[in-house]
Design a protein around this motif. Structure first.
Motif, mmCIF file in Angstrom:
data_model
loop_
_atom_site.group_PDB
_atom_site.id
_atom_site.type_symbol
_atom_site.label_atom_id
_atom_site.label_comp_id
_atom_site.label_asym_id
_atom_site.label_seq_id
_atom_site.Cartn_x
_atom_site.Cartn_y
_atom_site.Cartn_z
ATOM 1 N N TYR A 187 0.789 -0.907 0.459
ATOM 2 C CA TYR A 187 -0.170 -0.215 -0.031
ATOM 3 C C TYR A 187 1.021 1.286 -0.249
ATOM 4 C CZ TYR A 187 -3.085 2.920 1.483
ATOM 5 O OH TYR A 187 -3.821 5.021 1.569
ATOM 6 N N ILE A 188 2.040 1.818 0.896
ATOM 7 C CA ILE A 188 2.524 2.525 0.998
ATOM 8 C C ILE A 188 4.484 1.696 1.806
ATOM 9 C CG2 ILE A 188 2.026 3.069 2.979
ATOM 10 C CD1 ILE A 188 3.105 5.764 0.788
ATOM 11 N N LYS A 189 4.815 2.194 0.587
ATOM 12 C CA LYS A 189 6.197 1.606 0.566
ATOM 13 C C LYS A 189 6.724 2.597 1.455
ATOM 14 C CE LYS A 189 10.774 0.840 -1.791
ATOM 15 N NZ LYS A 189 11.634 1.465 -3.769
ATOM 16 N N TRP A 190 6.747 3.644 1.556
ATOM 17 C CA TRP A 190 7.996 4.967 2.305
ATOM 18 C C TRP A 190 6.834 5.734 3.569
ATOM 19 C CZ3 TRP A 190 13.128 4.892 2.839
ATOM 20 C CH2 TRP A 190 13.255 3.993 1.882
ATOM 21 N N THR A 191 6.874 4.659 4.869
ATOM 22 C CA THR A 191 6.195 5.059 5.963
ATOM 23 C C THR A 191 7.362 6.014 6.905
ATOM 24 O OG1 THR A 191 7.039 3.232 7.463
ATOM 25 C CG2 THR A 191 4.465 3.369 6.044
ATOM 26 N N SER A 192 6.890 6.662 7.577
ATOM 27 C CA SER A 192 7.430 8.014 8.856
ATOM 28 C C SER A 192 9.199 7.221 9.227
ATOM 29 C CB SER A 192 6.592 8.393 9.566
ATOM 30 O OG SER A 192 6.252 7.855 10.523
ATOM 31 N N ASP A 193 8.590 6.039 9.765
ATOM 32 C CA ASP A 193 9.831 5.580 10.586
ATOM 33 C C ASP A 193 10.813 4.863 9.314
ATOM 34 O OD1 ASP A 193 7.918 3.258 9.357
ATOM 35 O OD2 ASP A 193 8.804 2.103 10.814
ATOM 36 N N LYS A 194 10.744 5.033 8.023
ATOM 37 C CA LYS A 194 11.384 4.790 7.668
ATOM 38 C C LYS A 194 12.184 6.010 6.461
ATOM 39 C CE LYS A 194 9.639 0.428 5.571
ATOM 40 N NZ LYS A 194 7.894 -0.105 4.989
ATOM 41 N N ASN A 195 11.439 6.724 6.440
ATOM 42 C CA ASN A 195 12.365 8.417 5.989
ATOM 43 C C ASN A 195 12.831 8.335 7.028
ATOM 44 O OD1 ASN A 195 10.566 8.022 3.055
ATOM 45 N ND2 ASN A 195 9.231 9.012 4.940
ATOM 46 N N LEU A 196 12.466 8.000 8.177
ATOM 47 C CA LEU A 196 13.626 8.957 9.467
ATOM 48 C C LEU A 196 15.309 8.339 9.328
ATOM 49 C CD1 LEU A 196 14.708 10.779 11.635
ATOM 50 C CD2 LEU A 196 13.627 9.313 13.365
ATOM 51 N N LYS A 197 15.133 6.430 9.110
ATOM 52 C CA LYS A 197 16.426 6.266 9.021
ATOM 53 C C LYS A 197 16.387 6.185 7.849
ATOM 54 C CE LYS A 197 15.030 2.481 11.719
ATOM 55 N NZ LYS A 197 13.318 2.855 12.369
ATOM 56 N N GLU A 198 16.070 6.909 6.388
ATOM 57 C CA GLU A 198 17.241 6.975 5.039
ATOM 58 C C GLU A 198 17.603 8.419 5.265
ATOM 59 O OE1 GLU A 198 17.867 6.474 1.160
ATOM 60 O OE2 GLU A 198 17.206 5.031 2.886
ATOM 61 N N ALA A 199 16.662 9.119 6.564
ATOM 62 C CA ALA A 199 17.842 10.478 6.140
ATOM 63 C C ALA A 199 18.847 10.734 7.274
ATOM 64 C CB ALA A 199 16.758 11.733 7.153
ATOM 65 N N VAL A 200 18.543 9.462 8.475
ATOM 66 C CA VAL A 200 19.900 9.390 8.693
ATOM 67 C C VAL A 200 21.437 9.182 8.087
ATOM 68 C CG1 VAL A 200 21.344 8.110 10.850
ATOM 69 C CG2 VAL A 200 19.057 9.592 11.156
ATOM 70 N N LYS A 201 20.775 8.027 7.083
ATOM 71 C CA LYS A 201 21.546 7.126 6.060
ATOM 72 C C LYS A 201 22.156 8.128 5.189
ATOM 73 C CE LYS A 201 22.064 3.626 2.900
ATOM 74 N NZ LYS A 201 21.156 2.162 2.587
ATOM 75 N N LEU A 202 22.052 8.990 4.880
ATOM 76 C CA LEU A 202 22.564 10.451 3.684
ATOM 77 C C LEU A 202 22.987 10.519 4.429
ATOM 78 C CD1 LEU A 202 18.581 11.091 2.230
ATOM 79 C CD2 LEU A 202 20.442 10.160 1.277
ATOM 80 N N ILE A 203 22.750 10.944 5.879
ATOM 81 C CA ILE A 203 23.107 12.278 7.008
ATOM 82 C C ILE A 203 25.480 11.388 6.645
ATOM 83 C CG2 ILE A 203 23.692 13.715 8.899
ATOM 84 C CD1 ILE A 203 21.081 14.304 8.585
ATOM 85 N N SER A 204 25.240 10.787 7.210
ATOM 86 C CA SER A 204 26.651 9.498 7.210
ATOM 87 C C SER A 204 26.858 9.028 6.157
ATOM 88 C CB SER A 204 25.926 7.926 7.963
ATOM 89 O OG SER A 204 26.991 7.305 8.405
ATOM 90 N N ASN A 205 26.791 8.935 4.919
ATOM 91 C CA ASN A 205 26.925 9.049 3.773
ATOM 92 C C ASN A 205 27.391 10.062 2.865
ATOM 93 O OD1 ASN A 205 26.626 6.219 4.214
ATOM 94 N ND2 ASN A 205 24.788 6.430 2.289
#
Length: 335
Positions: free
Chosen positions: A276-294
């Protein structure tokens, strides 16, 4: 523990309360730093947040209000059903300004060692801007115009580029923020105090912008978005609005066949089916942290001010009166 409370409009205090007890899926954080989200927090400080009047959405319905939602620190305790976090973990999450914060496990992300607590506070609005960019449906080499070079606007620049945008144009009145936008990926910056933004965007694009992201919360910016976007283009309202927006639907909206989308916070609630929805709020937060780390999401240049939490009354007053010049991300230190 000490925490910040807005007792009534224009009246903020630091109060002493007990450290909160945990539910089965909560995590207790000892706060190192918190970030001030000035747009939202000023609506609460001034008493202009719409939900204070409508009381429709189950949060911030009346005073006292406990502001803030960008907390970074150390895990001190976990609820009995929490499996993925342990005491001593470095984390960032959605919690209010205080020495300690009780945060639901789905509103929390671990931090890699190469991400500082200060940098991590930008992961929350980083997730907000990720969600907005997904709502924009940017196609490869699209031109994207962003109105507003505040925190979410500057984060949206970088997410737009990561999503394939060819040209990003940023419009603002603040030269310090436009300088940050220029350093962090904007091909063009337009100072509305110097140039006509509609004329400049059409000079750059020839047809108008494929996508316009309104990130100011100013009703006039929404109206201007309809002039900036091309025929059959897409406008995303990322800014939070506390005043009505008057649009003549029979004008640009109708003749250009425009699409206007809303975007809400960090995304849909966790737990929805992947189909139904691929990117929920918890996944978006973890993705933002990953992008900052990289270092794909560059945030260090965005941190312009840091204060002790005890200065919150003066900080709010200076933001409210426009006396805090050139600010972007504002950090509160809790140690």
């Amino acid at each position: 523990m000490k925490r910040i409370v807005i007792k009534r409009p224009y009246h903020v205090e630091i109060e002493n309360v007990e450290i909160p007890s945990l539910g089965p899926k909560d995590v207790l954080i000892k706060t190192k730093v918190s970030g001030i989200s000035s747009g939202t927090e000023m609506t609460l400080y001034r008493g202009t947040h719409p939900n204070l009047k409508t009381r429709k959405w189950g949060y911030w319905t009346e005073y006292p209000i406990y502001p803030g939602y960008e907390i970074a620190g150390i895990v001190m305790e976990v609820g009995r059903n929490v499996k993925d976090f342990s005491k001593g973990d470095r984390v960032v999450g959605l919690g209010t300004h205080g020495e300690y914060a009780k945060i639901p496990v789905n509103d929390l992300s671990k931090l890699p060692n190469n991400v500082s607590f200060e940098e991590s506070t930008l992961a929350v609005l980083g997730a907000t801007s990720i969600h907005a960019i997904r709502r924009a449906n940017i196609e490869y080499r699209d031109t994207v115009t962003i109105l507003g070079a505040g925190v979410v606007g500057i984060l949206a620049i970088q997410h737009a580029k990561l999503s394939g945008a060819g040209i990003v144009i940023v419009i603002d009145l603040n030269k310090e923020r436009l300088n940050i936008a220029d350093k962090l990926g904007a091909e063009y910056t337009i100072n509305v105090g110097i140039d006509n933004p509609v004329k400049k965007v059409w000079e750059i694009t020839g047809i108008g912008s494929d996508v316009v992201i309104e990130a100011t919360g100013n009703p006039e910016a929404v109206k201007q978005s309809l002039l900036l976007v091309r025929d059959r283009g897409h406008i995303v309202v990322l800014g939070y609005h506390t005043k009505p927006v008057e649009l003549l639907l029979g004008d640009d909206f109708y003749h250009k066949e425009l699409e206007i989308s809303a975007t809400r916070a960090t995304g849909p609630i966790p737990g929805l089916p992947y189909s139904y929805i691929k990117w929920t709020s918890d996944k978006n937060l973890k993705e933002a942290v990953k992008l900052i780390s990289n270092n794909d999401l560059k945030v260090r240049e965005m941190i312009t001010h840091a204060f002790k939490y005890k200065e919150i009354k003066r900080i709010y007053e200076e933001i409210d009166k426009g006396n805090l010049k050139g600010y972007c991300q504002i950090i509160l230190n809790w140690e």
